[in-house]
Design an enzyme around this catalytic site. Structure first.
Site, PDB file in Angstrom:
ATOM      1  N   HIS A  20       0.858  -1.193   0.000  1.00  0.00           N
ATOM      2  CA  HIS A  20       0.000   0.000   0.000  1.00  0.00           C
ATOM      3  C   HIS A  20       0.893   1.242   0.000  1.00  0.00           C
ATOM      4  O   HIS A  20       1.945   1.253   0.640  1.00  0.00           O
ATOM      5  CB  HIS A  20      -0.915  -0.011   1.232  1.00  0.00           C
ATOM      6  CG  HIS A  20      -1.976   1.051   1.135  1.00  0.00           C
ATOM      7  ND1 HIS A  20      -1.714   2.364   1.419  1.00  0.00           N
ATOM      8  CD2 HIS A  20      -3.276   0.989   0.755  1.00  0.00           C
ATOM      9  CE1 HIS A  20      -2.820   3.072   1.221  1.00  0.00           C
ATOM     10  NE2 HIS A  20      -3.784   2.258   0.823  1.00  0.00           N
TER      11      HIS A  20
ATOM     12  N   GLU B 211      -3.820   2.410  -7.247  1.00  0.00           N
ATOM     13  CA  GLU B 211      -4.177   3.523  -6.382  1.00  0.00           C
ATOM     14  C   GLU B 211      -3.269   4.728  -6.667  1.00  0.00           C
ATOM     15  O   GLU B 211      -2.164   4.823  -6.117  1.00  0.00           O
ATOM     16  CB  GLU B 211      -4.035   3.122  -4.916  1.00  0.00           C
ATOM     17  CG  GLU B 211      -4.968   1.997  -4.517  1.00  0.00           C
ATOM     18  CD  GLU B 211      -5.300   2.041  -3.038  1.00  0.00           C
ATOM     19  OE1 GLU B 211      -6.483   2.093  -2.704  1.00  0.00           O
ATOM     20  OE2 GLU B 211      -4.362   2.054  -2.222  1.00  0.00           O
TER      21      GLU B 211
HETATM   22  P1  PGA Z   1      -9.404   6.366   0.325  1.00  0.00           P
HETATM   23  O1  PGA Z   1      -8.280   5.282   0.572  1.00  0.00           O
HETATM   24  O2  PGA Z   1     -10.622   5.654  -0.213  1.00  0.00           O
HETATM   25  O3  PGA Z   1      -9.665   6.987   1.664  1.00  0.00           O
HETATM   26  O4  PGA Z   1      -8.881   7.346  -0.671  1.00  0.00           O
HETATM   27  C1  PGA Z   1      -8.030   4.253  -0.349  1.00  0.00           C
HETATM   28  C2  PGA Z   1      -6.827   3.447   0.074  1.00  0.00           C
HETATM   29  O5  PGA Z   1      -5.835   4.052   0.495  1.00  0.00           O
HETATM   30  O6  PGA Z   1      -6.818   2.201   0.027  1.00  0.00           O
END
Ligand code: PGA
Length: 226
Positions: free
Chosen positions: A99, A148
């Site tokens: 992540h 992401e």
């Molecule tokens: P968020 O986080 O939906 O608050 O933007 C997503 C993540 O970091 O997995």
């Protein structure tokens, strides 16, 4: 219709009593609507909540699977503070690896992530590997990719669905694995993202903290994939 993933990531939020309330509300709402579909629901909770969460979900038959948010790059042994793959496997079947918050705040390197994946696969955990670009290296043995974009995480500004769809398509072609989008997904933004064929599901941070909001996201996906 393809099966979708809806994965919540509680990050370092939510203590035990809040978690129990969350599960109760989600459970009651879910069974009131009794929807049958092919959405795979996973919740990545802090380590401290894995055991009580599993107990609740098993007792009430709530169709949520559990995941960890991190994993030790080492196995069993003298590694103070670490939670290893076998420990996770006692309670959960999924794990997030790489992540962007782990890479940024805890300086997890590519080599460490490779060891984490190795450990996870030895214990038969399903690895959701997070990347922030289609150019990132992706080990073959992972199971699911989560795209992401850093600028979209926790900012309330999801990536434009056109761009997200395009990157997810490239990641899909590159890996042959299901690809999720994550970064400020909310009820306001999910519809545009759902229309993108290459997106197989969502990794959701902030909007997963409220069980009613999380359920509404689930309902949107269910309606779309019906
Ligand atoms: P968020 O986080 O939906 O608050 O933007 C997503 C993540 O970091 O997995």
């Amino acid at each position: 219709m393809k099966p979708y993933f809806l994965i919540g990531n509680w990050k370092s939020n939510i203590q035990l009593s809040e978690a129990m309330q969350w599960f109760q509300i989600f459970h009651d709402t879910f069974f009131k609507h009794s929807m049958i579909n092919e959405i795979l629901l996973v919740l990545c909770v802090p380590f401290t909540l894995l055991a009580p969460a599993r107990e609740f979900l098993a007792k009430y038959n709530t169709p949520i699977q559990l995941g960890a948010q991190d994993i030790s790059p080492f196995g069993k042994g003298a590694y103070t503070g670490e939670i290893n793959a076998d420990m996770i496997k006692e309670f959960a079947s999924y794990v997030l690896v790489g992540h962007s918050e782990r890479r940024r705040y805890f300086h997890e390197t590519k080599e460490e992530l490779e060891f984490e994946i190795l450990q996870a696969k030895t214990s038969d955990l399903t690895v959701i590997y997070c990347v922030s670009s289609e150019k990132d290296d992706i080990p073959q043995s992972i199971d699911v990719v989560a795209y992401e974009p850093v600028g979209a995480i926790g900012t309330g500004k999801p990536e434009d669905p056109e761009v997200a769809g395009r990157v997810c398509r490239k990641l899909k072609e590159k890996t042959g694995k299901p690809v999720l989008y994550g970064g400020s997904v909310s009820l306001d933004s999910i519809d545009g993202l759902l229309k993108k064929d290459a997106i197989d599901g969502f990794l959701i941070g902030k909007a997963s903290l409220d069980p009613e909001q999380f359920f509404k996201l689930y309902k949107h996906i269910a309606a779309y994939s019906a």
